[in-house]
Write an enzyme that holds these catalytic residues in place. Structure first.
Site, PDB file in Angstrom:
ATOM      1  N   CYS A 177      43.502  -6.206 112.659  1.00 21.45           N
ATOM      2  CA  CYS A 177      43.296  -7.555 112.998  1.00 21.45           C
ATOM      3  C   CYS A 177      42.377  -8.118 114.215  1.00 21.45           C
ATOM      4  O   CYS A 177      41.107  -7.858 113.771  1.00 21.45           O
ATOM      5  CB  CYS A 177      44.708  -8.229 113.193  1.00 21.45           C
ATOM      6  SG  CYS A 177      45.013  -9.949 112.984  1.00 21.45           S
ATOM      7  N   GLU A 216      51.026  -1.432 111.933  1.00 22.79           N
ATOM      8  CA  GLU A 216      51.815  -0.830 113.019  1.00 22.79           C
ATOM      9  C   GLU A 216      53.088  -1.762 113.305  1.00 22.79           C
ATOM     10  O   GLU A 216      53.992  -1.397 113.932  1.00 22.79           O
ATOM     11  CB  GLU A 216      50.841  -0.930 114.209  1.00 22.79           C
ATOM     12  CG  GLU A 216      50.670  -1.940 115.034  1.00 22.79           C
ATOM     13  CD  GLU A 216      49.750  -2.979 114.473  1.00 22.79           C
ATOM     14  OE1 GLU A 216      49.307  -2.827 113.228  1.00 22.79           O
ATOM     15  OE2 GLU A 216      49.476  -4.093 114.928  1.00 22.79           O
ATOM     16  N   HIS A 262      48.751  -5.988 110.025  1.00 21.01           N
ATOM     17  CA  HIS A 262      49.305  -5.139 110.876  1.00 21.01           C
ATOM     18  C   HIS A 262      50.056  -4.158 110.418  1.00 21.01           C
ATOM     19  O   HIS A 262      51.426  -4.105 110.515  1.00 21.01           O
ATOM     20  CB  HIS A 262      49.898  -5.850 112.066  1.00 21.01           C
ATOM     21  CG  HIS A 262      49.381  -6.893 112.856  1.00 21.01           C
ATOM     22  ND1 HIS A 262      48.724  -6.439 113.844  1.00 21.01           N
ATOM     23  CD2 HIS A 262      48.821  -8.269 112.545  1.00 21.01           C
ATOM     24  CE1 HIS A 262      48.107  -7.530 114.361  1.00 21.01           C
ATOM     25  NE2 HIS A 262      48.314  -8.582 113.706  1.00 21.01           N
TER      26      HIS A 262
HETATM   27  N1  GLN Z   1      43.656 -14.634 115.455  1.00 21.67           N
HETATM   28  C1  GLN Z   1      43.436 -13.261 116.304  1.00 21.67           C
HETATM   29  C2  GLN Z   1      42.057 -13.242 116.804  1.00 21.67           C
HETATM   30  O1  GLN Z   1      41.048 -14.200 116.683  1.00 21.67           O
HETATM   31  C3  GLN Z   1      43.675 -11.965 115.897  1.00 21.67           C
HETATM   32  C4  GLN Z   1      45.310 -12.159 115.637  1.00 21.67           C
HETATM   33  C5  GLN Z   1      45.971 -10.601 115.520  1.00 21.67           C
HETATM   34  O2  GLN Z   1      45.320  -9.693 115.884  1.00 21.67           O
HETATM   35  N2  GLN Z   1      47.197 -10.617 115.030  1.00 21.67           N
HETATM   36  O3  GLN Z   1      41.740 -12.443 117.850  1.00 21.67           O
END
Ligand code: GLN
Length: 201
Positions: free
Chosen positions: A81, A166, A164
């Protein structure tokens, strides 16, 4: 290849959950806060969180150049992410990212998919204010494509997801990454889970 430990970048975001998944696979772990912590790593995970904050802290602690150097020397990196946004922003992998592509926090969701390269079993997917991978260069392998975007990609040195692993009971991505780093990983079962209740665990 004899490798040692997998490090988890410990500046912001979902650090403990990655450590727990690696430890469930009996992989030795360490947290990485400073450039000196990168020495001798067998792999590095950049967790999810908030990419602006994460990149700011990486800049403040002078970590971007040392991680790039280790990467060019062969260090494998797994981004989830916000970690994937970091990898894209700093040229570790040739992908374009659209941040917050599903909307705000309340548009977070979970799903599942079969990703044959990773596991023969369905993998639970958790998207939290997730980005989308909207373009991938020719040397990038797409592991999971959903409609017009890509959700999991890899190159020889990088594994990157917009969700994610994890935060789910599945160990499949961590097992795959550990193998990519050269670890011998036995087939430990995933954490106990029931697809209707696992978010409560
Ligand atoms: N939207 C977040 C960002 O731009 C990422 C979100 C996440 O890691 N769950 O950093």
């Amino acid at each position: 290849m004899v490798t040692k430990v997998i490090g988890v970048l410990d500046l912001q975001g979902g650090v403990q959950e990655h450590l727990a998944h690696l430890q469930a696979l009996s992989i030795p772990t360490k947290t990485v806060k400073l450039a000196k912590d990168l020495k001798g790593l067998g792999g590095l995970i950049i967790p999810g969180g908030e990419s602006t904050c994460l990149m700011r802290l990486m800049h403040v602690f002078n970590l971007i150049e040392p991680i790039l150097q280790e990467y060019h020397a062969g260090l494998k990196i797994f981004g989830t992410c916000a970690g994937t946004i970091v990898l894209s922003s700093h040229g570790f992998i040739d992908i374009d990212i659209k941040k917050n592509a599903f909307g705000g926090q309340l548009d977070s969701f979970s799903s599942e998919a079969v990703i044959p390269e990773i596991s023969s079993k369905p993998i639970p997917l958790t998207f939290i204010r997730a980005p989308q991978i909207v373009r991938a260069g020719s040397e990038v392998t797409v592991l999971l494509r959903i409609n017009h975007y890509m959700a999991a990609v890899e190159t020889s040195g990088i594994l990157a997801t917009i969700f994610h692993p994890e935060l789910t009971p599945s160990l499949a991505f961590h097992r795959y990454f550990a193998q990519k780093c050269g670890f011998l990983v036995s087939d430990e079962e995933d954490f106990e889970w029931n697809r209707h209740t696992w978010m409560n665990h």
